[in-house]
Motif scaffolding. Structure first.
Motif, PDB file in Angstrom:
ATOM      1  N   GLU A  43       0.845  -1.203   0.000  1.00 42.54           N
ATOM      2  CA  GLU A  43       0.000   0.000   0.000  1.00 42.54           C
ATOM      3  C   GLU A  43       0.867   1.235   0.000  1.00 42.54           C
ATOM      4  OE1 GLU A  43      -3.512   1.448  -0.525  1.00 42.54           O
ATOM      5  OE2 GLU A  43      -3.475  -0.579   0.276  1.00 42.54           O
ATOM      6  N   GLU A  45      -0.095   3.990   0.263  1.00 38.61           N
ATOM      7  CA  GLU A  45      -0.978   4.699   1.170  1.00 38.61           C
ATOM      8  C   GLU A  45      -1.002   4.125   2.715  1.00 38.61           C
ATOM      9  OE1 GLU A  45      -4.988   4.136  -0.014  1.00 38.61           O
ATOM     10  OE2 GLU A  45      -4.417   2.590  -1.283  1.00 38.61           O
ATOM     11  N   SER A 141      -7.200   0.813  -0.019  1.00 41.61           N
ATOM     12  CA  SER A 141      -7.481   1.607   1.180  1.00 41.61           C
ATOM     13  C   SER A 141      -8.932   2.064   1.304  1.00 41.61           C
ATOM     14  CB  SER A 141      -6.575   2.852   1.209  1.00 41.61           C
ATOM     15  OG  SER A 141      -5.273   2.501   1.615  1.00 41.61           O
ATOM     16  N   LYS A 144     -11.015   2.001   4.585  1.00 42.65           N
ATOM     17  CA  LYS A 144     -10.834   3.019   5.614  1.00 42.65           C
ATOM     18  C   LYS A 144     -12.095   3.875   5.763  1.00 42.65           C
ATOM     19  CE  LYS A 144      -5.852   2.880   5.053  1.00 42.65           C
ATOM     20  NZ  LYS A 144      -4.643   3.419   4.412  1.00 42.65           N
ATOM     21  N   SER A 176      -4.399   8.628   4.405  1.00 48.84           N
ATOM     22  CA  SER A 176      -4.468   7.179   4.231  1.00 48.84           C
ATOM     23  C   SER A 176      -3.321   6.477   4.956  1.00 48.84           C
ATOM     24  CB  SER A 176      -4.453   6.812   2.739  1.00 48.84           C
ATOM     25  OG  SER A 176      -5.093   5.567   2.524  1.00 48.84           O
ATOM     26  N   ASN A 178      -1.279   4.146   7.108  1.00 48.17           N
ATOM     27  CA  ASN A 178      -1.474   2.771   7.569  1.00 48.17           C
ATOM     28  C   ASN A 178      -1.137   2.587   9.041  1.00 48.17           C
ATOM     29  OD1 ASN A 178      -2.340   1.904   5.061  1.00 48.17           O
ATOM     30  ND2 ASN A 178      -0.316   1.195   4.419  1.00 48.17           N
ATOM     31  N   THR A 181      -4.131   3.795  10.847  1.00 43.61           N
ATOM     32  CA  THR A 181      -5.225   2.858  10.557  1.00 43.61           C
ATOM     33  C   THR A 181      -5.103   1.599  11.394  1.00 43.61           C
ATOM     34  OG1 THR A 181      -5.388   3.691   8.285  1.00 43.61           O
ATOM     35  CG2 THR A 181      -6.353   1.528   8.748  1.00 43.61           C
ATOM     36  N   PRO A 311      -4.471  12.007  -2.203  1.00 40.50           N
ATOM     37  CA  PRO A 311      -5.807  11.551  -2.582  1.00 40.50           C
ATOM     38  C   PRO A 311      -6.447  12.360  -3.703  1.00 40.50           C
ATOM     39  CG  PRO A 311      -5.973  12.925  -0.648  1.00 40.50           C
ATOM     40  CD  PRO A 311      -4.509  12.853  -0.989  1.00 40.50           C
ATOM     41  N   LYS A 329     -12.625   8.856  -0.784  1.00 38.02           N
ATOM     42  CA  LYS A 329     -11.627   7.914  -0.263  1.00 38.02           C
ATOM     43  C   LYS A 329     -11.113   7.110  -1.439  1.00 38.02           C
ATOM     44  CE  LYS A 329      -8.857   6.279   2.536  1.00 38.02           C
ATOM     45  NZ  LYS A 329      -7.915   6.387   1.410  1.00 38.02           N
ATOM     46  N   GLY A 331      -7.961   4.466  -3.096  1.00 33.11           N
ATOM     47  CA  GLY A 331      -7.039   3.389  -2.778  1.00 33.11           C
ATOM     48  C   GLY A 331      -6.178   3.066  -3.987  1.00 33.11           C
TER      49      GLY A 331
END
Length: 401
Positions: A43, A45, A141, A144, A176, A178, A181, A311, A329, A331
């Motif tokens: 990722e 992100e 992502s 999320k 984003s 991680n 998250t 983003p 959002k 990804g």
């Protein structure tokens, strides 16, 4: 939801965990025939007896109680109960024409249509169009967005204190991130990323905690989604890929060569964004806060170098006028590019949801396709004031000299 109704939801999943072990549930989460699989996904992100969440599709009303030895902790006081607004929306030939043009854009770029799903919802007209909306993709992502809603639901239910997690929530959504998250998922599921004890009871209890994320949304009709797995790498603790229980939960008992992974459809993402935009998700007070976190400021210099996932650049925001209100959002992995957004013109005459999931390296590498989609939709979707029933009626009146 009354306690009796809550208990009535309980059954199938708990029985699968307690009686049949974890196999049945994990098998059910294996890659469906329609799911698009990818392997490179870096990722860019109190201990007590309680009813475990149930798959809401089950008709079994028997209450199964998890033994104390599993040490499973209850999470939710009530499931997510927003009603899907989209089934009542009318199919629109105009919107479907825009979808066809999006397909044409993909073909012109030699992008594989079979790997793409699109949902377009005009909120002003309550109209909808789509292409392959229910295919389940690895969503990068985009989950999320779901974890954000789940977090706010726990705050509303008095299960979490917003202030304790405000910084991580902002980082998860705006950048984003991680690392943030991972901490949010631990908080809302009462699990930790370092659990590695391999006893079956410990793993089953841990897995049941994570599985409640799925059950929370499935109770409202989000069938077959899987949002239990973290996004990687988690660099602050030097976890570059799943370890321990996080790795074990991906093992597929039906086919060891295909990992069990997160999965969402473009429709599910569009539905949740619509529920947020319409004020139906969580609560009337929480929805504006959720939108505030999702807002992308297109008037700023978003093209400047970023030390985090951008983003806007190479996504919808790049193709929209700078005064557009954008809540999104996105990804991105080496294997695909996805985005769901609520888009509103400055005068409010355009209010729509756009969800595009494109699960193929060709989309990942293409930096102009998503901006082109956004520009196309913005130019084609009609301002609401230009086609009110009164205006349309007047346009059908023949001149009388």
């Amino acid at each position: 939801m009354s306690p009796q109704q809550f208990v009535a939801l309980v059954g199938g999943m708990a029985i699968a965990i307690v009686v049949g072990g974890i196999w049945l549930i994990r098998a059910s989460l294996g890659p469906p025939q329609q799911a698009i699989e990818s392997t490179q996904t870096a990722e860019t992100e109190s201990q007590e007896k309680f009813p475990i969440p149930v798959n809401p599709d089950s008709t079994d009303n028997e209450v199964a109680i998890v033994p104390e030895t599993l040490l499973v902790r209850p999470i939710w006081n009530a499931w997510y109960n927003a009603q899907d607004p989209l089934p009542s929306y009318a199919s629109s030939a105009d919107l479907q024409g825009i979808i066809t043009e999006i397909q044409g854009l993909a073909q012109a770029e030699n992008l594989p249509l079979e790997a793409m799903s699109v949902v377009l919802v005009d909120l002003n007209r309550q109209a909808i169009a789509n292409y392959q909306p229910n295919i389940l993709h690895y969503p990068a992502s985009v989950p999320k967005l779901f974890w954000l809603v789940a977090f706010y639901a726990q705050v509303k239910q008095g299960l979490l204190n917003y202030a304790d997690h405000a910084e991580d929530i902002a980082l998860m959504v705006a950048q984003s991130d991680n690392n943030a998250t991972s901490r949010i998922i631990d908080a809302i599921t009462r699990t930790t990323q370092t659990q590695t004890s391999a006893t079956p009871d410990n793993f089953n209890a841990w897995y049941a905690q994570r599985e409640q994320l799925n059950s929370f949304f499935r109770a409202a009709g989000y069938r077959d989604l899987n949002i239990t797995q973290k996004t990687y790498p988690i660099t602050d603790v030097e976890i570059m890929e799943p370890i321990g229980f996080d790795r074990q939960m991906r093992e597929n008992p039906e086919d060891p060569t295909k990992l069990i992974r997160n999965r969402l459809s473009a429709y599910q993402a569009a539905r949740l964004m619509a529920e947020i935009a319409l004020g139906d998700a969580v609560s009337p007070t929480a929805n504006p806060e959720i939108l505030r976190l999702l807002e992308r400021d297109l008037s700023q210099d978003w093209q400047s170098p970023k030390t985090y996932f951008n983003p806007v650049q190479h996504f919808f925001g790049e193709g929209l006028p700078p005064d557009t209100k954008l809540y999104s959002k996105a990804g991105w992995t080496s294997q695909g590019r996805h985005e769901v957004a609520y888009i509103e013109s400055v005068d409010g005459q355009q209010k729509y949801i756009l969800s595009v999931f494109a699960d193929h390296p060709a989309y990942s590498e293409n930096e102009t396709f998503f901006p082109a989609i956004a520009q196309l939709v913005h130019s084609k979707i009609k301002p609401f004031a230009s086609s009110t029933p009164q205006t349309e009626a007047q346009s059908r009146v023949e001149p009388t000299n």
